[in-house]
Design a protein around this motif. Structure first.
Motif, PDB file in Angstrom:
ATOM      1  N   ARG A   1       0.826  -1.207   0.000  1.00  0.00           N
ATOM      2  CA  ARG A   1       0.000   0.000   0.000  1.00  0.00           C
ATOM      3  C   ARG A   1       0.864   1.262   0.000  1.00  0.00           C
ATOM      4  NH1 ARG A   1      -5.016   1.452   4.089  1.00  0.00           N
ATOM      5  NH2 ARG A   1      -5.632   3.370   3.034  1.00  0.00           N
ATOM      6  N   ILE A   2       1.943   1.245   0.738  1.00  0.00           N
ATOM      7  CA  ILE A   2       2.807   2.422   0.796  1.00  0.00           C
ATOM      8  C   ILE A   2       3.526   2.643  -0.531  1.00  0.00           C
ATOM      9  CG2 ILE A   2       4.862   3.389   1.896  1.00  0.00           C
ATOM     10  CD1 ILE A   2       2.228   3.653   3.492  1.00  0.00           C
ATOM     11  N   LEU A   3       3.910   1.574  -1.197  1.00  0.00           N
ATOM     12  CA  LEU A   3       4.511   1.709  -2.518  1.00  0.00           C
ATOM     13  C   LEU A   3       3.534   2.375  -3.487  1.00  0.00           C
ATOM     14  CD1 LEU A   3       6.546  -1.566  -3.099  1.00  0.00           C
ATOM     15  CD2 LEU A   3       7.327   0.735  -3.664  1.00  0.00           C
ATOM     16  N   VAL A   4       2.300   1.925  -3.482  1.00  0.00           N
ATOM     17  CA  VAL A   4       1.286   2.522  -4.352  1.00  0.00           C
ATOM     18  C   VAL A   4       1.077   3.992  -3.978  1.00  0.00           C
ATOM     19  CG1 VAL A   4      -1.152   2.479  -5.015  1.00  0.00           C
ATOM     20  CG2 VAL A   4       0.125   0.334  -4.835  1.00  0.00           C
ATOM     21  N   HIS A   5       0.996   4.257  -2.680  1.00  0.00           N
ATOM     22  CA  HIS A   5       0.771   5.629  -2.207  1.00  0.00           C
ATOM     23  C   HIS A   5       1.898   6.558  -2.642  1.00  0.00           C
ATOM     24  CE1 HIS A   5      -0.698   8.810   0.463  1.00  0.00           C
ATOM     25  NE2 HIS A   5       0.572   9.015   0.767  1.00  0.00           N
ATOM     26  N   MET A   6       3.149   6.134  -2.467  1.00  0.00           N
ATOM     27  CA  MET A   6       4.274   7.001  -2.809  1.00  0.00           C
ATOM     28  C   MET A   6       4.453   7.150  -4.321  1.00  0.00           C
ATOM     29  SD  MET A   6       5.715   8.820  -0.618  1.00  0.00           S
ATOM     30  CE  MET A   6       6.976   9.348  -1.763  1.00  0.00           C
ATOM     31  N   LEU A   7       4.106   6.127  -5.068  1.00  0.00           N
ATOM     32  CA  LEU A   7       4.147   6.249  -6.524  1.00  0.00           C
ATOM     33  C   LEU A   7       3.143   7.306  -6.978  1.00  0.00           C
ATOM     34  CD1 LEU A   7       5.152   5.383  -9.281  1.00  0.00           C
ATOM     35  CD2 LEU A   7       3.546   3.464  -9.210  1.00  0.00           C
ATOM     36  N   ALA A   8       1.938   7.261  -6.398  1.00  0.00           N
ATOM     37  CA  ALA A   8       0.910   8.253  -6.734  1.00  0.00           C
ATOM     38  C   ALA A   8       1.337   9.647  -6.286  1.00  0.00           C
ATOM     39  CB  ALA A   8      -0.418   7.865  -6.090  1.00  0.00           C
ATOM     40  N   GLU A   9       1.880   9.748  -5.090  1.00  0.00           N
ATOM     41  CA  GLU A   9       2.322  11.039  -4.551  1.00  0.00           C
ATOM     42  C   GLU A   9       3.419  11.655  -5.410  1.00  0.00           C
ATOM     43  OE1 GLU A   9       2.503  13.919  -1.168  1.00  0.00           O
ATOM     44  OE2 GLU A   9       1.064  12.363  -1.680  1.00  0.00           O
ATOM     45  N   THR A  10       4.398  10.841  -5.789  1.00  0.00           N
ATOM     46  CA  THR A  10       5.525  11.346  -6.560  1.00  0.00           C
ATOM     47  C   THR A  10       5.096  11.761  -7.957  1.00  0.00           C
ATOM     48  OG1 THR A  10       7.007   9.909  -5.292  1.00  0.00           O
ATOM     49  CG2 THR A  10       7.868  10.821  -7.348  1.00  0.00           C
ATOM     50  N   ASN A  11       4.254  10.969  -8.587  1.00  0.00           N
ATOM     51  CA  ASN A  11       3.789  11.336  -9.925  1.00  0.00           C
ATOM     52  C   ASN A  11       2.887  12.564  -9.896  1.00  0.00           C
ATOM     53  OD1 ASN A  11       4.959   9.676 -11.958  1.00  0.00           O
ATOM     54  ND2 ASN A  11       3.827   7.928 -11.168  1.00  0.00           N
ATOM     55  N   ARG A  12       2.092  12.703  -8.853  1.00  0.00           N
ATOM     56  CA  ARG A  12       1.236  13.895  -8.737  1.00  0.00           C
ATOM     57  C   ARG A  12       2.102  15.148  -8.681  1.00  0.00           C
ATOM     58  NH1 ARG A  12      -1.062  16.816  -4.125  1.00  0.00           N
ATOM     59  NH2 ARG A  12      -2.929  17.914  -4.801  1.00  0.00           N
ATOM     60  N   HIS A  13       3.118  15.131  -7.839  1.00  0.00           N
ATOM     61  CA  HIS A  13       3.989  16.300  -7.729  1.00  0.00           C
ATOM     62  C   HIS A  13       4.918  16.423  -8.932  1.00  0.00           C
ATOM     63  CE1 HIS A  13       2.400  17.419  -3.933  1.00  0.00           C
ATOM     64  NE2 HIS A  13       2.824  16.348  -3.305  1.00  0.00           N
ATOM     65  N   GLY A  14       5.190  15.303  -9.590  1.00  0.00           N
ATOM     66  CA  GLY A  14       5.951  15.365 -10.834  1.00  0.00           C
ATOM     67  C   GLY A  14       5.190  16.153 -11.885  1.00  0.00           C
ATOM     68  N   GLY A  15       3.877  15.993 -11.912  1.00  0.00           N
ATOM     69  CA  GLY A  15       3.045  16.781 -12.827  1.00  0.00           C
ATOM     70  C   GLY A  15       3.099  18.262 -12.499  1.00  0.00           C
ATOM     71  N   HIS A  16       3.095  18.576 -11.186  1.00  0.00           N
ATOM     72  CA  HIS A  16       3.244  19.977 -10.787  1.00  0.00           C
ATOM     73  C   HIS A  16       4.578  20.529 -11.302  1.00  0.00           C
ATOM     74  CE1 HIS A  16       0.559  18.980  -7.071  1.00  0.00           C
ATOM     75  NE2 HIS A  16      -0.168  19.287  -8.126  1.00  0.00           N
ATOM     76  N   ALA A  17       5.632  19.730 -11.131  1.00  0.00           N
ATOM     77  CA  ALA A  17       6.965  20.162 -11.556  1.00  0.00           C
ATOM     78  C   ALA A  17       7.026  20.374 -13.068  1.00  0.00           C
ATOM     79  CB  ALA A  17       8.010  19.137 -11.119  1.00  0.00           C
TER      80      ALA A  17
END
Length: 205
Positions: free
Chosen positions: A137-153
């Motif tokens: 679950r944490i792997l999925v969560h951090m993948l989503a978190e990182t890609n979300r902020h990657g889009g911001h970047a």
């Protein structure tokens, strides 16, 4: 059909998302890398600083594996300033924040490699009914978190100097053969205005 390892698959995608984010801060001045470019203050170095804390919290604290490579005192100040990890101070250089992020990711990688897919941990700041989590679950969560902020970047970097794309050498942008980006954007603006008029509204309403 080739068998896959779900943990390795998610880990590989997470590593790719991290590298894409790191690319967004390359080649910029200390000013550009930290200046806010949205009404809510989104900035590149702040995104990295925030995600460093996320990597440490979710892959370190959650599984009883404290991060000791670098002090992160701002993590204690959320009650006074909830946005404290979303920007870098003048004393926190790009070199420092990038280095911190890489160290945090290395610590996270060690956790991912050491634990089984179904290993359990506890996220203190999540509601009690869902605070017990698996590594999955944490792997999925951090993948989503990182890609979300990657889009911001992606957007912030494009606003700074027009640089766009997923990764160096793999921009992953839709090809516009024989058409400039200016022409392409003008076409989209025209279509947007036509749609607004068809709906009986002025553009922007």
């Amino acid at each position: 059909m080739t068998e896959t390892d779900p943990k390795k698959d998610l880990h590989r995608y997470l590593k790719s998302a991290r590298e894409a984010l790191l690319w967004k801060v390359e080649g910029l001045s200390e000013y550009d890398v930290r200046r806010p470019l949205t009404p809510t203050g989104t900035n590149l170095l702040g995104l990295l600083k925030h995600l460093a804390g996320c990597e440490v919290a979710y892959f370190g604290d959650t599984f009883g594996r404290p991060f000791t490579a670098e002090p992160m005192p701002w993590l204690e100040d959320f009650d006074d300033d909830p946005s404290v990890d979303m920007w870098a101070t003048a004393d926190e250089s790009r070199t420092f924040v990038v280095g911190l992020y890489r160290k945090a990711c290395a610590h996270a990688d060690a956790t991912i490699e050491a634990l089984e897919w179904d290993a359990t941990g506890h996220v203190p700041h999540w509601p009690k009914e869902r605070s017990e989590v698996s590594l999955h679950r944490i792997l999925v969560h951090m993948l989503a978190e990182t890609n979300r902020h990657g889009g911001h970047a992606d957007i912030v970097r494009e606003l700074i100097d027009g640089s766009a794309g997923l990764q160096q050498g793999n921009e992953n942008l839709s090809p516009v053969e024989g058409v400039s980006w200016e022409t392409y954007v003008a076409r989209l603006e025209e279509v947007a205005r036509e749609a607004a008029q068809a709906a009986g509204k002025s553009p922007g309403k």
